[in-house]
Design an enzyme around this catalytic site. Structure first.
Site, PDB file in Angstrom:
ATOM      1  N   HIS A  74      18.092  31.086  79.535  1.00  0.00           N
ATOM      2  CA  HIS A  74      18.694  32.211  78.815  1.00  0.00           C
ATOM      3  C   HIS A  74      20.208  32.088  78.942  1.00  0.00           C
ATOM      4  O   HIS A  74      20.748  32.221  80.040  1.00  0.00           O
ATOM      5  CB  HIS A  74      18.184  33.546  79.367  1.00  0.00           C
ATOM      6  CG  HIS A  74      16.710  33.733  79.146  1.00  0.00           C
ATOM      7  ND1 HIS A  74      16.201  34.234  77.966  1.00  0.00           N
ATOM      8  CD2 HIS A  74      15.645  33.425  79.914  1.00  0.00           C
ATOM      9  CE1 HIS A  74      14.872  34.260  78.036  1.00  0.00           C
ATOM     10  NE2 HIS A  74      14.511  33.770  79.207  1.00  0.00           N
ATOM     11  N   ARG A  76      22.357  33.914  77.179  1.00  0.00           N
ATOM     12  CA  ARG A  76      22.945  35.260  76.974  1.00  0.00           C
ATOM     13  C   ARG A  76      24.007  35.303  75.871  1.00  0.00           C
ATOM     14  O   ARG A  76      24.777  36.262  75.809  1.00  0.00           O
ATOM     15  CB  ARG A  76      23.550  35.792  78.275  1.00  0.00           C
ATOM     16  CG  ARG A  76      22.562  35.911  79.418  1.00  0.00           C
ATOM     17  CD  ARG A  76      21.479  36.937  79.129  1.00  0.00           C
ATOM     18  NE  ARG A  76      20.651  37.226  80.305  1.00  0.00           N
ATOM     19  CZ  ARG A  76      19.323  37.249  80.285  1.00  0.00           C
ATOM     20  NH1 ARG A  76      18.654  36.998  79.170  1.00  0.00           N
ATOM     21  NH2 ARG A  76      18.649  37.545  81.374  1.00  0.00           N
ATOM     22  N   ASP A 164      10.203  34.778  73.483  1.00  0.00           N
ATOM     23  CA  ASP A 164      10.228  34.949  74.941  1.00  0.00           C
ATOM     24  C   ASP A 164      11.014  36.185  75.377  1.00  0.00           C
ATOM     25  O   ASP A 164      12.052  36.515  74.831  1.00  0.00           O
ATOM     26  CB  ASP A 164      10.823  33.735  75.641  1.00  0.00           C
ATOM     27  CG  ASP A 164      10.808  33.919  77.155  1.00  0.00           C
ATOM     28  OD1 ASP A 164       9.723  34.171  77.694  1.00  0.00           O
ATOM     29  OD2 ASP A 164      11.889  33.861  77.771  1.00  0.00           O
ATOM     30  N   HIS A 191       5.353  33.786  75.812  1.00  0.00           N
ATOM     31  CA  HIS A 191       5.499  34.585  77.033  1.00  0.00           C
ATOM     32  C   HIS A 191       4.219  35.425  77.073  1.00  0.00           C
ATOM     33  O   HIS A 191       4.122  36.437  76.395  1.00  0.00           O
ATOM     34  CB  HIS A 191       6.766  35.445  76.906  1.00  0.00           C
ATOM     35  CG  HIS A 191       6.932  36.491  77.958  1.00  0.00           C
ATOM     36  ND1 HIS A 191       7.991  36.506  78.830  1.00  0.00           N
ATOM     37  CD2 HIS A 191       6.183  37.577  78.262  1.00  0.00           C
ATOM     38  CE1 HIS A 191       7.880  37.553  79.634  1.00  0.00           C
ATOM     39  NE2 HIS A 191       6.795  38.229  79.315  1.00  0.00           N
ATOM     40  N   HIS A 244       6.401  29.732  81.712  1.00  0.00           N
ATOM     41  CA  HIS A 244       6.332  30.241  83.093  1.00  0.00           C
ATOM     42  C   HIS A 244       4.938  30.688  83.555  1.00  0.00           C
ATOM     43  O   HIS A 244       4.715  31.854  83.876  1.00  0.00           O
ATOM     44  CB  HIS A 244       7.330  31.376  83.312  1.00  0.00           C
ATOM     45  CG  HIS A 244       7.444  32.396  82.201  1.00  0.00           C
ATOM     46  ND1 HIS A 244       6.382  33.101  81.722  1.00  0.00           N
ATOM     47  CD2 HIS A 244       8.511  32.825  81.490  1.00  0.00           C
ATOM     48  CE1 HIS A 244       6.788  33.924  80.764  1.00  0.00           C
ATOM     49  NE2 HIS A 244       8.077  33.767  80.598  1.00  0.00           N
ATOM     50  N   ASN A 290       9.853  38.364  85.978  1.00  0.00           N
ATOM     51  CA  ASN A 290       8.663  38.536  85.143  1.00  0.00           C
ATOM     52  C   ASN A 290       8.351  37.213  84.452  1.00  0.00           C
ATOM     53  O   ASN A 290       9.174  36.735  83.688  1.00  0.00           O
ATOM     54  CB  ASN A 290       8.916  39.617  84.090  1.00  0.00           C
ATOM     55  CG  ASN A 290       7.689  39.858  83.222  1.00  0.00           C
ATOM     56  OD1 ASN A 290       6.567  39.609  83.664  1.00  0.00           O
ATOM     57  ND2 ASN A 290       7.903  40.294  82.002  1.00  0.00           N
ATOM     58  N   ASP A 317      13.587  29.138  83.505  1.00  0.00           N
ATOM     59  CA  ASP A 317      13.670  30.548  83.088  1.00  0.00           C
ATOM     60  C   ASP A 317      14.939  31.183  83.670  1.00  0.00           C
ATOM     61  O   ASP A 317      14.929  32.354  84.086  1.00  0.00           O
ATOM     62  CB  ASP A 317      12.415  31.342  83.472  1.00  0.00           C
ATOM     63  CG  ASP A 317      12.276  32.645  82.665  1.00  0.00           C
ATOM     64  OD1 ASP A 317      13.092  32.876  81.744  1.00  0.00           O
ATOM     65  OD2 ASP A 317      11.355  33.422  82.962  1.00  0.00           O
ATOM     66  N   HIS A 321      21.926  37.990  85.093  1.00  0.00           N
ATOM     67  CA  HIS A 321      22.146  39.428  84.940  1.00  0.00           C
ATOM     68  C   HIS A 321      23.447  39.804  85.633  1.00  0.00           C
ATOM     69  O   HIS A 321      23.764  39.271  86.697  1.00  0.00           O
ATOM     70  CB  HIS A 321      20.997  40.239  85.560  1.00  0.00           C
ATOM     71  CG  HIS A 321      19.756  40.216  84.726  1.00  0.00           C
ATOM     72  ND1 HIS A 321      19.667  40.858  83.508  1.00  0.00           N
ATOM     73  CD2 HIS A 321      18.563  39.619  84.930  1.00  0.00           C
ATOM     74  CE1 HIS A 321      18.470  40.652  83.007  1.00  0.00           C
ATOM     75  NE2 HIS A 321      17.770  39.906  83.834  1.00  0.00           N
TER      76      HIS A 321
HETATM   77 ZN    ZN Z   1       9.339  35.020  79.509  1.00  0.00          ZN
HETATM   78 ZN    ZN Z   2      12.515  33.583  79.747  1.00  0.00          ZN
END
Ligand code: ZN
Ligand code: ZN
Length: 438
Positions: A74, A76, A164, A191, A244, A290, A317, A321
């Site tokens: 990710h 972002r 995802d 996901h 994942h 998650n 993954d 944050h």
């Molecule tokens: Zn995911």
């Molecule tokens: Zn993800």
């Protein structure tokens, strides 16, 4: 057709001397020199001499490996550049030994049109220190209703399709997505999550969640959706990739599907391979992700599946944050840990050193297999190949802190942890992308 982009840089001229070269594709595991000239592997063997202007890297006692590829990052961007952008995310990847990464589409705006995708490709061409590619969304705005223009997105260079962050909620939606993706020649990465079982969940449902009084997310929440998705993939004869994987029950479903000839591939994260739900007792928000950290029996099953190849590849993954979002009580924190900087260090120290998996297998799962899935030429140390490699010191202590991480965010499950495994050099697409030479 291009599926990754990065900024231009001078072609590498490097002699890597005396490292343990492990290239499972070529069947090589030997102490050798590797000479990189004009960004390609010009020669390998003993006693190689540097040319004029060649940087010499003394890799004695170190590992020289094909660079890693991450199918699940990710970045972002666009939207939350305060958490990560393509420059910082690709730098974190380079520092982790990665030579290509693929960003997920759950950005703001969502990567659901060719215009957004082309904009990202432009940014990557300006800022990325290693090749970066992108998933496109399955549904517009990740809303789970209208499908995106997969043909157009594929033509613009989307590596594959994924919502995802969100599951594909209905069987009809999964079915339509798989029908359309077949035409584009790509796969759908899912996901897997049954939202009705997920509701309000904080951590894996089991004795530990009961003890801590936290709302559990049962294994069934994932495995039910995996089974359903694979049944539909079988029916439609379409390619599906399970993101994942975290539970033994999901692995059982994948095993059944693979033996029935379903075109299914799967990934597992470094955190699910090395941590279990007992760790949640510390209530560290950086361990809230998650899917959640599962039971030790699930973790062991994941390691066995990585070893056997039932799970095709490792994916991070990587989920940055902002600290103001994560520095809150466990119950209120968002899900996710970063992972690019530390993936190899974690897996080498927790799995290879204790002989749970051998180094060549780990390299295959982190490099060759994800590269093939992404439609890239697998990184290789063979003569004539474009240089995509990393040099790793396994006796170089460092501590994971916001200063030592290259990611803009520091929500790492391993924050404060001391490792001895450090990437000294990454050459990606023939260019030096990272160096930390003593
Ligand atoms: Zn995911
Ligand atoms: Zn993800």
């Amino acid at each position: 057709m291009e599926r990754t982009w990065c900024k231009s840089a001078p072609a590498a001229e490097v002699l890597v001397k005396g490292g343990r070269v492990v290239d499972p594709e070529a069947g090589v595991d030997a102490v050798q020199d590797i000479l990189i000239s004009k960004g390609k592997v010009a020669d390998s063997g003993k006693g190689l001499k540097p040319g004029k202007g060649t940087t010499v890297v003394d890799a004695g006692g170190m590992l020289v490996l094909p660079g890693f590829v991450d199918l699940h990052t990710h970045l972002r961007t666009p939207g939350r550049e305060d958490e990560e952008d393509i420059a910082s995310g690709s730098a974190a990847a380079a520092a982790g030994g990665y030579v290509a990464v693929f960003g997920m589409a759950n950005t703001d705006p969502v990567v659901d049109t060719a215009t957004v995708l082309r904009g990202l490709a432009e940014t990557a061409r300006a800022d990325a220190v290693i090749p970066v590619g992108f998933f496109a969304a399955v549904t517009r705005g990740l809303a789970g209703e209208q499908l995106t223009e997969m043909g157009e997105l594929g033509a613009a260079g989307a590596v594959a399709f994924s919502d995802d962050g969100r599951p594909l909620a209905t069987a009809a939606l999964i079915r339509r997505a798989l029908q359309y993706v077949k035409v584009s020649g790509r796969f759908v990465a899912v996901h897997a999550q049954d939202d009705s079982l997920f509701k309000g969940g904080q951590m894996h449902e089991g004795p530990v969640s009961a003890r801590l009084g936290l709302t559990g997310i049962p294994s069934l929440c994932e495995s039910l959706d995996v089974s359903r998705t694979l049944d539909i993939a079988e029916y439609e004869d379409a390619a599906v990739h399970v993101c994942h994987v975290s539970t033994a029950a999901s692995l059982a479903a994948i095993e059944r599907a693979k033996s029935a000839g379903v075109k299914v591939t799967a990934e597992v994260t470094p955190h699910h391979l090395t941590l279990n739900d007992e760790a949640i007792a510390a209530l560290d928000p950086n361990l809230k992700m998650n899917p959640p950290l599962r039971a030790e029996s699930d973790r062991k099953a994941l390691v066995a599946a990585l070893k056997s190849g039932l799970v095709d590849c490792v994916a991070t993954d990587h989920a940055p944050h902002a600290s103001e979002e994560k520095d809150v009580p466990f119950e209120e924190a968002p899900f996710g840990t970063i992972g690019l900087d530390t993936a190899f260090a974690v897996l080498y120290e927790e799995l290879v050193k204790v002989k749970a998996i051998d180094l060549a297998t780990l390299v295959t799962r982190m490099s060759t297999a994800p590269a093939r899935l992404a439609g890239l030429r697998p990184p290789s140390l063979a003569k004539g190949a474009v240089a995509d490699l990393c040099v790793i010191d396994t006796k170089a202590p460092w501590t994971v802190t916001s200063e030592t991480l290259q990611s803009r965010s520091s929500n790492s499950a391993w924050l404060g942890r001391r490792f001895e495994t450090r990437v000294r050099l990454t050459v990606a697409a023939g260019r030096v992308a990272w160096q930390d030479l003593a």
